[in-house]
Write an enzyme that holds these catalytic residues in place. Structure first.
Site, short mmCIF file in Angstrom:
data_model
loop_
_atom_site.label_atom_id
_atom_site.label_comp_id
_atom_site.label_asym_id
_atom_site.label_seq_id
_atom_site.Cartn_x
_atom_site.Cartn_y
_atom_site.Cartn_z
N LYS A 177 0.84 -1.22 0.00
CA LYS A 177 0.00 0.00 0.00
C LYS A 177 0.87 1.26 0.00
O LYS A 177 0.63 2.19 -0.78
CB LYS A 177 -0.91 -0.02 1.23
CG LYS A 177 -1.70 1.28 1.46
CD LYS A 177 -2.73 1.53 0.37
CE LYS A 177 -3.47 2.87 0.58
NZ LYS A 177 -4.41 2.82 1.70
N LYS A 252 -0.64 11.57 5.04
CA LYS A 252 -0.43 10.48 6.01
C LYS A 252 0.30 9.31 5.35
O LYS A 252 1.30 8.80 5.89
CB LYS A 252 -1.76 10.01 6.58
CG LYS A 252 -1.67 8.72 7.40
CD LYS A 252 -3.01 8.04 7.56
CE LYS A 252 -2.83 6.63 8.08
NZ LYS A 252 -4.10 5.87 8.15
#
Length: 334
Positions: A177, A252
Site C-alpha cells: 500500500k 499520512k
C-alpha cells in the site's frame, strides 16, 4: 449465507461505513461499532447492526475487521487502554483479526505478533480505491499474512472489492500500500506541474491530455484522477476537488512511506519531497480537498506574470474554472 460467520466491524468512517453496508447486503452477519455517534447512526440507517461497545461487538465474532485512522489506534484497540479490555482479550479463542487500516509496516507486524500471542490469527489488508470504491465495492485489497489465513478471508474481501492480492507475510499488505501511494503522490505532483507548465507555454488542458494520455506520460493520476476539469469528467477536478481521496490522507500515507524509507535506508528523495509538499498543503487549508487539488497550490505559487498567459491559453481563471463561469459565479453549485 456466507461461511465466514459473524463479522465484528470496528471503524465506520467514510471508508468503513460503506464496506460494512456491502457485507450486510451480501448476507454476512455483521455486528459493528464506532466511537463516533454520527457514524453509528449512519450505519444503522443503512441496516448495519451496531453493538453498545467494541468488546460487545467482538464477543462472539469469528472475524474482527478493523478500519482505524492509525497504527496507534489499532495497537491500543488490540491491547486495551484506559482500563478497558482489548479486542484480543474480548474475542473468542482463534478469532481472525483482519485489519484494513493503513499503518506502518512495523505496526502491522506488531499487531500480528500480539494476535498470535493471544491465540488468534491475523491478516493485514489495507485498501486502495477511496470512498467511491468503498461504496461501489470495487476496492483493491493488498493482504499480508499466512497463505491459509489469507484464503479464509478472501471471500470476505471479494465482497468489498474487485481485486484481492496476497502480497506475502505479515506486513506485506501495508508495504504494498505505501509503495503504491508513494508512486501515486509523486506522480500527481508531476502531472500537476506539467499542466501548470503547459498553461504557461500556451497549451490547452485537452491538448496536453490527448498527447500525454497516449504517450509515455500516461498514468493513473492523469487518466483517472486528472487534476484539471474537462478531460476526465469523473475526476474530482470537475467537482471543485471534493475528495475521493483527501490530501490529508495522502500526506499520512506519504509519511508512512518516508518512515519505511528511513528504516530501510533507501534514498527516497522524491518520496520525502512529496510528503513535505502534501504536509504543507494539508496544513494550509487543503486537508479536506482531493489530493489532486495540489495543482491549485502549484498554480498559486507561479509568478504573477504567468496568470495572464494561463488564462489566455486555457480559458480558465486561477482556480481552473472557465473565466465566463467565474465572472458570473454567485456561489451556487455548478
Amino acid at each position: 449465507m456466507p461461511e465466514t460467520g459473524t463479522v465484528a466491524f470496528l471503524g465506520l468512517g467514510h471508508m468503513g461505513g460503506p464496506m460494512a453496508v456491502n457485507l450486510v447486503r451480501a448476507g454476512y452477519a455483521v455486528v459493528a461499532f464506532d466511537v463516533v455517534p454520527a457514524a453509528v447512526q449512519a450505519a444503522r440507517e443503512h441496516g448495519v447492526p451496531v453493538a453498545a461497545s467494541a468488546a460487545g461487538a467482538v464477543a462472539e465474532a469469528d472475524v474482527v475487521l478493523t478500519m482505524f485512522p492509525s497504527g496507534g489506534h489499532v495497537l491500543d484497540a488490540y491491547r486495551g487502554n484506559a482500563g478497558q479490555p482489548g479486542l484480543l482479550a474480548a474475542a473468542p479463542p482463534g478469532t481472525m483479526f483482519l485489519d484494513c487500516s493503513t499503518i506502518n509496516v512495523d505496526e502491522a507486524r506488531e499487531a500480528a505478533r500480539l494476535a498470535a500471542e493471544a491465540g488468534h490469527r491475523s491478516v493485514d489488508a489495507p485498501v486502495s480505491g477511496g470512498v467511491v470504491g468503498a461504496e461501489a465495492a470495487t476496492l483493491t485489497f493488498m493482504a499480508g499474512g499466512e497463505a491459509q489465513d489469507f484464503e479464509s478471508v478472501r471471500p470476505l474481501l471479494e465482497v468489498m472489492g474487485k481485486r484481492v492480492v496476497h502480497c506475502g507475510g505479515h506486513g506485506a499488505g501495508q508495504a504494498a500500500k505505501i509503495c503504491n501511494n508513494l508512486i501515486l503522490g509523486v506522480s500527481m505532483i508531476a502531472v500537476s506541474e506539467a499542466f501548470v507548465l503547459g498553461e504557461k507555454l500556451g497549451l490547452s488542458h485537452q491538448a496536453l491530455f490527448d498527447v500525454a494520455s497516449a504517450a509515455s506520460g500516461q498514468c493513473w493520476a492523469l487518466t483517472t484522477n486528472c487534476p484539471v476539469p474537462g478531460p476526465v469528467p469523473a475526476s474530482p477536478a470537475n467537482r471543485d476537488y471534493q475528495p475521493g481521496f483527501a490530501a490529508a490522507l495522502m500526506a499520512k500515507d506519504l509519511n508512512l512511506a518516508v518512515n519505511a524509507l528511513n528504516s530501510t535506508g533507501v534514498a527516497g528523495h522524491m518520496g520525502a519531497l512529496a510528503a513535505r509538499i502534501y504536509d504543507t498543503f494539508a496544513a494550509e487549508g487543503g486537508a479536506g480537498r482531493d489530493f489532486s487539488a495540489i495543482i491549485t497550490d502549484i498554480r498559486g505559487s507561479a509568478e504573477p506574470a504567468a496568470a495572464d498567459t494561463t488564462a489566455a491559453a486555457t480559458g480558465t481563471d486561477a482556480t481552473g474554472r472557465s473565466r465566463t463561469t467565474a465572472a458570473h459565479d454567485d456561489g451556487s453549485p455548478e
